[in-house]
Scaffold this active site. Structure first.
Site, PDB file in Angstrom:
ATOM      1  CE  LYS A  22      -1.841   3.081   3.092  1.00  0.00           C
ATOM      2  NZ  LYS A  22      -0.962   3.772   4.011  1.00  0.00           N
ATOM      3  CG  ASN A  23       3.102   2.650   3.121  1.00  0.00           C
ATOM      4  OD1 ASN A  23       1.916   2.977   3.064  1.00  0.00           O
ATOM      5  ND2 ASN A  23       3.786   2.609   4.250  1.00  0.00           N
ATOM      6  CB  CYS A 120      -3.281   7.720  10.007  1.00  0.00           C
ATOM      7  SG  CYS A 120      -3.908   6.254   9.200  1.00  0.00           S
ATOM      8  CG  ASP A 310       3.447   2.093   9.246  1.00  0.00           C
ATOM      9  OD1 ASP A 310       2.415   2.510   8.736  1.00  0.00           O
ATOM     10  OD2 ASP A 310       4.489   2.776   9.314  1.00  0.00           O
TER      11      ASP A 310
HETATM   12  C1  UD1 Z   1       4.912   6.967   5.148  1.00  0.00           C
HETATM   13  C2  UD1 Z   1       3.989   5.796   5.193  1.00  0.00           C
HETATM   14  C3  UD1 Z   1       3.589   5.470   6.626  1.00  0.00           C
HETATM   15  C4  UD1 Z   1       4.825   5.287   7.482  1.00  0.00           C
HETATM   16  C5  UD1 Z   1       5.776   6.467   7.320  1.00  0.00           C
HETATM   17  C6  UD1 Z   1       7.091   6.253   8.039  1.00  0.00           C
HETATM   18  C7  UD1 Z   1       2.799   5.960   3.112  1.00  0.00           C
HETATM   19  C8  UD1 Z   1       1.496   6.186   2.435  1.00  0.00           C
HETATM   20  N1  UD1 Z   1       2.790   6.101   4.425  1.00  0.00           N
HETATM   21  O1  UD1 Z   1       4.183   8.099   5.611  1.00  0.00           O
HETATM   22  O2  UD1 Z   1       2.843   4.254   6.609  1.00  0.00           O
HETATM   23  O3  UD1 Z   1       4.443   5.205   8.835  1.00  0.00           O
HETATM   24  O4  UD1 Z   1       6.063   6.705   5.948  1.00  0.00           O
HETATM   25  O5  UD1 Z   1       7.682   5.067   7.608  1.00  0.00           O
HETATM   26  O6  UD1 Z   1       3.783   5.600   2.494  1.00  0.00           O
HETATM   27  N2  UD1 Z   1       7.468  15.109   8.535  1.00  0.00           N
HETATM   28  C9  UD1 Z   1       7.580  16.470   8.732  1.00  0.00           C
HETATM   29  N3  UD1 Z   1       7.395  17.283   7.640  1.00  0.00           N
HETATM   30  C10 UD1 Z   1       7.100  16.799   6.399  1.00  0.00           C
HETATM   31  C11 UD1 Z   1       6.994  15.404   6.223  1.00  0.00           C
HETATM   32  C12 UD1 Z   1       7.175  14.580   7.314  1.00  0.00           C
HETATM   33  O7  UD1 Z   1       7.856  16.942   9.826  1.00  0.00           O
HETATM   34  O8  UD1 Z   1       6.948  17.591   5.458  1.00  0.00           O
HETATM   35  C13 UD1 Z   1       7.638  14.204   9.700  1.00  0.00           C
HETATM   36  C14 UD1 Z   1       6.337  13.503  10.073  1.00  0.00           C
HETATM   37  O9  UD1 Z   1       5.522  14.316  10.871  1.00  0.00           O
HETATM   38  C15 UD1 Z   1       6.850  12.276  10.805  1.00  0.00           C
HETATM   39  C16 UD1 Z   1       8.157  11.968  10.048  1.00  0.00           C
HETATM   40  O10 UD1 Z   1       8.515  13.148   9.355  1.00  0.00           O
HETATM   41  O11 UD1 Z   1       7.167  12.605  12.138  1.00  0.00           O
HETATM   42  C17 UD1 Z   1       8.053  10.809   9.086  1.00  0.00           C
HETATM   43  O12 UD1 Z   1       7.029  11.069   8.150  1.00  0.00           O
HETATM   44  P1  UD1 Z   1       7.084  10.502   6.657  1.00  0.00           P
HETATM   45  O13 UD1 Z   1       8.244   9.567   6.544  1.00  0.00           O
HETATM   46  O14 UD1 Z   1       7.010  11.631   5.716  1.00  0.00           O
HETATM   47  O15 UD1 Z   1       5.750   9.677   6.588  1.00  0.00           O
HETATM   48  P2  UD1 Z   1       4.736   9.568   5.368  1.00  0.00           P
HETATM   49  O16 UD1 Z   1       5.461   9.603   4.080  1.00  0.00           O
HETATM   50  O17 UD1 Z   1       3.606  10.500   5.590  1.00  0.00           O
END
Ligand code: UD1
Length: 435
Positions: A22-23, A120, A310
């Site tokens: 899914k990711n 989420c 996750d």
């Molecule tokens: C993706 C996955 C999710 C997984 C996560 C970490 C998908 C659809 N989802 O989420 O299942 O839990 O990676 O492995 O692929 N952050 C910021 N600013 C930003 C972007 C992120 O501060 O612009 C922070 C977030 O708040 C969090 C951390 O970085 O604390 C990690 O987030 P990120 O790796 O970006 O997660 P997602 O890509 O949203």
């Protein structure tokens, strides 16, 4: 309709299959936007995040249809057009996928739009890294009441970037933008999750030039055009680990067809340390509880190759059945222990702390985020009335309800369809008593 009645206390046993991650899948679908010919994506799971990605792409003129093979999508981007902002807003719902459309849409149309984002509810989930990266490529971002409007008046140019944290989404943003930007991009502190490497494989098939260096450095040489791809998505390592934890918590035995050892190495080490057994075979991995007590442990979630955030919630349910004190330090999201409240209402003994209870002080220390948990076990869980908070927390509630004695009512199970294909059929196939 959205509520399951679960009669717990029986081990889950049998065989199920996991499909594409899914990711990865929605991101590979977005990559298809960059091609000048149709793409074929295989091993696509029937989860609602894929429906959202399909709908968003269709709103932008990409035709999405089923291919000849089961689980195959054909994506034709030859008629890409600007979507209606209100329709994007209505369709995106709580999904975070629209932000990844930005780079490809700026390349193709010179404009893009990001509605208010959901996903989420685990922490703030900001998008500042995404926006900063897009600005560095030359995008201009204007805030409006309906969302963010982006344009690229001078095109997108390669740049040197360094992420403050190896964010999965921001790394994908940079990849999807850099591949056809003018010149070379260097990305430091990139995320290197298996799903990212699979996206790189997709982009390379399309004609991109991306090199992966040591120490989280990617170099991307922009090319003028990309073609469509044919790709089989890597298997979903989160779903595989979720079923493994379900086997452990319920004292069961689940053969997960499609599970891939290489992407689960860190999980498998933890699974074995807790006392679970597994057998890697050609078609997947069989996970089981060998009988006897489970062992507690101390664990920190981390970016790849660390223990994935996750995987944490499903495992936490199994740890309520382990003997002694387990310590979990969540270093990826500041607010991912909300689901433990429901476990406590079922009889688990879990206490949350704002301190970093782990070897690595993380970004969330000294900031009042309850991001460490101590689980004392083993405890008998009792059935309860539960409302699902988020995708992974939701699956953990199901595992808890199946582990518990008595009957549970689990509300809001639709959310689980976002990331777990046919989970009700799979539960039934494993002997779960649900209705
Ligand atoms: C993706 C996955 C999710 C997984 C996560 C970490 C998908 C659809 N989802 O989420 O299942 O839990 O990676 O492995 O692929 N952050 C910021 N600013 C930003 C972007 C992120 O501060 O612009 C922070 C977030 O708040 C969090 C951390 O970085 O604390 C990690 O987030 P990120 O790796 O970006 O997660 P997602 O890509 O949203």
């Amino acid at each position: 309709m959205d509520t399951l009645t679960v009669h717990g206390g029986n081990p889950l046993s049998g065989r199920i299959a996991v499909r594409g991650a899914k990711n990865l899948v929605p991101k590979a679908m977005v990559a298809a936007l960059l091609g000048d010919s149709p793409s074929r994506l295989r091993n696509v799971p029937a989860v609602s995040d894929v429906d959202v990605a399909s709908g968003l792409l269709e709103l932008h003129g990409v035709s999405v249809s089923a291919g000849a093979e089961d689980g195959e999508l054909v994506l034709d981007p030859s008629q890409v057009e600007q979507a209606d902002v209100a329709e994007v807003n209505a369709h995106a719902g709580s999904s975070r996928i629209p932000i990844l459309l930005c780079g490809p849409l700026l390349h193709r149309l010179g404009r893009a739009f990001i509605p208010d984002l959901g996903g989420c509810r685990i922490g703030d989930r900001p998008i500042d890294f995404h926006l900063e990266a897009l600005r560095q490529f030359g995008a201009v971002i204007e805030k409006a009441p309906d969302g963010l409007h982006l344009s690229a008046p001078h095109g997108l140019r390669g740049t040197k970037l360094s992420l403050p944290f190896p964010s999965v989404g921001a790394t994908e943003q940079v990849l999807l933008t850099a591949v056809t930007a003018q010149g070379t991009t260097e990305l430091r502190n990139a995320a290197v999750e298996p799903e990212i490497l699979d996206l790189i494989a997709v982009l390379q098939k399309m004609g991109a030039i991306i090199s992966v260096h040591t120490d989280r450095v990617f170099r991307i040489q922009g090319v003028e055009r990309l073609r469509g791809f044919v790709h089989r998505a890597l298997p979903d390592r989160i779903e595989a680990a979720s079923w493994a934890s379900a086997a452990l918590a319920t004292g069961g035995n689940i053969d997960v067809l499609g599970a891939k050892q290489g992407d689960l190495t860190t999980f498998l080490n933890v699974f074995r340390t807790v006392g679970g057994e597994f057998d890697v075979h050609d078609a997947g991995i069989r996970f089981w509880h060998p009988g006897g007590p489970l062992h507690s442990l101390a664990l920190e979630t981390d970016v790849h190759p660390g223990f994935m955030t996750d995987w944490q919630q499903p495992l936490a349910v199994a740890l309520t059945q382990a003997t002694g004190l387990s310590i979990l330090h969540e270093t990826v999201y500041e607010n991912r222990f909300g689901f433990t409240e429901a476990l406590v209402s079922m009889g688990a003994v879990i206490q949350l702390y704002p301190e970093c209870l782990g070897a690595t002080p993380c970004r969330f220390g000294q900031r009042n985020f309850l991001h460490s948990a101590v689980i004392s076990g083993p405890t008998k869980l009792q059935g309860a009335d539960l409302t699902i908070p988020d995708l992974r927390g939701g699956f953990s509630y199901l595992i808890a309800a199946l582990t518990a004695h008595g009957t549970s009512t689990v509300r809001g199970v639709d959310l689980i369809n976002r990331g777990y294909e046919n989970f009700e059929d799979k539960l039934s196939a494993l002997g779960a008593s649900i209705s």
